[in-house]
Design an enzyme around this catalytic site. Sequence first.
Site, PDB file in Angstrom:
ATOM      1  N   ASP A 106      64.621  51.682  80.027  1.00  0.00           N
ATOM      2  CA  ASP A 106      65.929  51.139  79.632  1.00  0.00           C
ATOM      3  C   ASP A 106      66.736  50.665  80.842  1.00  0.00           C
ATOM      4  O   ASP A 106      67.905  50.292  80.711  1.00  0.00           O
ATOM      5  CB  ASP A 106      66.728  52.190  78.848  1.00  0.00           C
ATOM      6  CG  ASP A 106      66.980  53.449  79.665  1.00  0.00           C
ATOM      7  OD1 ASP A 106      66.562  53.493  80.852  1.00  0.00           O
ATOM      8  OD2 ASP A 106      67.601  54.385  79.143  1.00  0.00           O
ATOM      9  N   GLU A 154      67.677  52.458  83.449  1.00  0.00           N
ATOM     10  CA  GLU A 154      68.352  53.524  84.210  1.00  0.00           C
ATOM     11  C   GLU A 154      67.513  53.911  85.424  1.00  0.00           C
ATOM     12  O   GLU A 154      66.287  53.787  85.417  1.00  0.00           O
ATOM     13  CB  GLU A 154      68.599  54.742  83.314  1.00  0.00           C
ATOM     14  CG  GLU A 154      69.728  54.502  82.331  1.00  0.00           C
ATOM     15  CD  GLU A 154      70.123  55.745  81.542  1.00  0.00           C
ATOM     16  OE1 GLU A 154      69.531  56.824  81.771  1.00  0.00           O
ATOM     17  OE2 GLU A 154      71.016  55.621  80.694  1.00  0.00           O
ATOM     18  N   HIS A 188      82.026  38.250 101.505  1.00  0.00           N
ATOM     19  CA  HIS A 188      82.550  36.966 101.042  1.00  0.00           C
ATOM     20  C   HIS A 188      84.009  36.730 101.436  1.00  0.00           C
ATOM     21  O   HIS A 188      84.381  35.643 101.842  1.00  0.00           O
ATOM     22  CB  HIS A 188      82.390  36.841  99.529  1.00  0.00           C
ATOM     23  CG  HIS A 188      83.027  35.590  98.999  1.00  0.00           C
ATOM     24  ND1 HIS A 188      82.528  34.339  99.276  1.00  0.00           N
ATOM     25  CD2 HIS A 188      84.149  35.401  98.279  1.00  0.00           C
ATOM     26  CE1 HIS A 188      83.306  33.427  98.723  1.00  0.00           C
ATOM     27  NE2 HIS A 188      84.297  34.049  98.113  1.00  0.00           N
ATOM     28  N   LYS A 199      86.473  21.883  97.116  1.00  0.00           N
ATOM     29  CA  LYS A 199      85.591  22.236  95.993  1.00  0.00           C
ATOM     30  C   LYS A 199      86.405  22.724  94.812  1.00  0.00           C
ATOM     31  O   LYS A 199      87.334  23.507  94.981  1.00  0.00           O
ATOM     32  CB  LYS A 199      84.620  23.337  96.421  1.00  0.00           C
ATOM     33  CG  LYS A 199      83.769  23.884  95.282  1.00  0.00           C
ATOM     34  CD  LYS A 199      82.698  24.842  95.769  1.00  0.00           C
ATOM     35  CE  LYS A 199      83.085  26.284  95.610  1.00  0.00           C
ATOM     36  NZ  LYS A 199      81.981  27.222  95.877  1.00  0.00           N
ATOM     37  N   THR A 252      73.612  30.124  92.646  1.00  0.00           N
ATOM     38  CA  THR A 252      72.841  29.146  91.856  1.00  0.00           C
ATOM     39  C   THR A 252      72.375  27.971  92.714  1.00  0.00           C
ATOM     40  O   THR A 252      71.436  27.271  92.359  1.00  0.00           O
ATOM     41  CB  THR A 252      73.710  28.568  90.733  1.00  0.00           C
ATOM     42  OG1 THR A 252      74.828  27.890  91.335  1.00  0.00           O
ATOM     43  CG2 THR A 252      74.222  29.645  89.808  1.00  0.00           C
TER      44      THR A 252
END
Length: 298
Positions: free
Chosen positions: A42, A44, A135, A201, A234
């Site tokens: 699952d 975990e 970031h 952007k 992406t």
Amino acid sequence: MSLKLLKNMKLFSGSSNKSLAEEIASDLHLLISPSETVRFADGEVRVRISDDVKDQHVILVQSLSQPGDSNLMELCQFAQVLKKEKAGKITAIIPYLSYARQHKAHRAGEAVSVALVASFLKTSGISECVLLDIHEQDALNYFKMPVLHLSASDIFAEYIDSHRDDFGEDNLVIVAPDKGRKLEAENLASDLEAGFAVIDKLRHLDKTDEIDHNVLTGEVKNKEAVIFDDMISTGATAISAAEKCKENGAFHAYLLATHGVFSKTDNSHWENSAVDRVFVSNSIQIPAEKRYNKLENV
Ligand code: R5P
């Protein structure tokens, strides 16, 4: 080669970036301490250590790359058991910290995810962290513990300097793909005595990978453009920035990014893109199926 073990220090590796943990262990003349991570059907996760860590300074290496939530849970379990077994100090080396893009509520009603990550780390028993190119520096304020924040900038600068033939001797321009990266890109440009450009952007916040690159400020015509970003997810930001550079007359568009997250299941979209070559650090271990011709590790 003789192995000199450091006294009172142990190193454990989570499952996300074992190759980096091995390099760090070898630099420190340590062996990776035995541990077991099991992932159940699952999803975990369960962690077990089998070394005596009492009063030891323990280094834990784990990138919070995909599966990010599970790798975070694994790291927290390591810290919890190390603390329970009375480790003296727990230093977490987290080369890629997930959720750092959500360092503030970008729109009313949003959660600040990185604050939660920082509090999970603290609560689980970590004493201090080593992070790489987070970031957004603001996110460091959520860490209620000492943090050493490193940057891959110097390594990228050295790499470009020693490969000047590939990147162009005097027609290099460093490009920030958005205003958030302006300072870092300007610094790299100044280290390399290169030109500098920045692109405006616009990300559509209700969609995850749609980017509008509007205005490019700076000169890229007849230049080798090197886009400099903290991470690739992406690829939408980088690919769109490279297209913008080429529309404005750049010969080539290269991409330097500290973290190769590569969140899409395959990377075929890079092959025919405007990005000519991609350079990433080893903060994230990139699986074989996600490697592609244009990609290189620095
Ligand atoms: C955003 O501000 C970051 O610095 C990166 O530009 C961004 O996260 C990259 O994401 P993607 O590859 O999905 O465009």
